[in-house]
Design a protein around this motif. Structure first.
Motif, short mmCIF file in Angstrom:
data_model
loop_
_atom_site.label_atom_id
_atom_site.label_comp_id
_atom_site.label_asym_id
_atom_site.label_seq_id
_atom_site.Cartn_x
_atom_site.Cartn_y
_atom_site.Cartn_z
N GLU A 297 -9.08 1.13 8.24
CA GLU A 297 -8.31 0.55 7.13
C GLU A 297 -7.26 1.55 6.63
OE1 GLU A 297 -8.33 -2.60 5.49
OE2 GLU A 297 -9.33 -3.06 7.38
N ILE A 298 -7.63 2.81 6.52
CA ILE A 298 -6.68 3.84 6.09
C ILE A 298 -5.54 3.95 7.09
CG2 ILE A 298 -6.38 6.33 5.72
CD1 ILE A 298 -9.27 6.33 4.56
N ALA A 299 -5.88 3.99 8.38
CA ALA A 299 -4.85 4.10 9.43
C ALA A 299 -3.93 2.88 9.42
CB ALA A 299 -5.52 4.26 10.80
N LEU A 300 -4.49 1.69 9.27
CA LEU A 300 -3.67 0.47 9.22
C LEU A 300 -2.76 0.48 8.01
CD1 LEU A 300 -6.29 -2.24 10.26
CD2 LEU A 300 -4.30 -1.50 11.58
N HIS A 301 -3.26 0.93 6.87
CA HIS A 301 -2.43 0.98 5.67
C HIS A 301 -1.28 1.97 5.84
CE1 HIS A 301 -1.59 0.39 1.42
NE2 HIS A 301 -1.30 1.68 1.39
N LYS A 302 -1.56 3.09 6.50
CA LYS A 302 -0.49 4.08 6.71
C LYS A 302 0.59 3.52 7.63
CE LYS A 302 -3.13 8.23 5.73
NZ LYS A 302 -3.74 9.47 6.26
N GLN A 303 0.19 2.66 8.59
CA GLN A 303 1.16 2.06 9.51
C GLN A 303 1.98 0.98 8.81
OE1 GLN A 303 -1.06 0.53 12.82
NE2 GLN A 303 -1.48 2.55 13.65
N ASN A 304 1.32 0.20 7.94
CA ASN A 304 2.00 -0.90 7.27
C ASN A 304 1.56 -0.95 5.81
OD1 ASN A 304 3.44 -3.19 6.70
ND2 ASN A 304 2.23 -4.55 7.99
N PRO A 305 2.12 -0.09 4.99
CA PRO A 305 1.66 0.04 3.60
C PRO A 305 1.97 -1.16 2.70
CG PRO A 305 3.54 1.45 3.98
CD PRO A 305 3.16 0.87 5.31
N ALA A 306 2.88 -2.02 3.10
CA ALA A 306 3.26 -3.13 2.24
C ALA A 306 2.26 -4.28 2.27
CB ALA A 306 4.64 -3.67 2.65
N THR A 307 1.36 -4.30 3.26
CA THR A 307 0.41 -5.40 3.37
C THR A 307 -0.78 -5.16 2.43
OG1 THR A 307 0.99 -5.62 5.69
CG2 THR A 307 -1.02 -6.71 4.97
N PRO A 308 -1.02 -6.06 1.49
CA PRO A 308 -2.15 -5.89 0.55
C PRO A 308 -3.49 -6.11 1.22
CG PRO A 308 -0.77 -7.75 -0.15
CD PRO A 308 -0.19 -7.19 1.11
#
Length: 133
Positions: A122-133
């Motif tokens: 989840e952290i890695a995905l957020h870093k790749q696409n931070p705009a997705t809630p």
């Protein structure tokens, strides 16, 4: 109780190095790139792991993910997500308030490891696409 479980775990995982001792404040289990601290707690034990740096972009979205994950322990297997004292690292903690058998200890630890894997992703995905809630 915990010391017996640690000895059995060490044998099961065929670890050559000891995991530490209770006198040192707990045991450290190193698996790949993760370190899990296992320590005695009143009548039971607790687990703690550092999941990595808090994403710097769109932190409010990530905090919302963390809060939803903590809600009723649904996405954390009843562990709790939080931050270190500096607010820079994401931590996962779990507390087992009662004694348990080795089988229960190992299952609890496996669930904790699975939760670590999920939240690291989840952290890695957020870093790749931070705009997705």
């Amino acid at each position: 109780m915990l010391e017996e479980c640690i000895v059995k775990l060490q044998k099961d995982l065929e670890l050559k190095e000891p995991l530490g001792s209770a006198e040192e404040g707990g045991y450290a289990l190193l698996l790949d790139d993760m370190k899990i601290i296992i320590s005695e707690a009143e009548a039971g034990f607790q687990l703690m792991a550092n999941l990595g740096e808090l994403p710097s972009e769109a932190q409010e979205h990530f905090f919302t993910k963390m809060l939803r994950g903590n809600l009723f322990g649904q996405a954390t297997n009843k562990a709790a997500l939080g931050l270190d004292e500096n607010g820079a690292l994401v931590l996962l903690r779990a507390y087992r308030p009662q004694k348990c058998s080795y089988r229960e200890f190992k299952e609890y630890l496996e669930d904790f490891i699975n939760t670590i894997d999920f939240w690291k992703q989840e952290i890695a995905l957020h870093k790749q696409n931070p705009a997705t809630p």
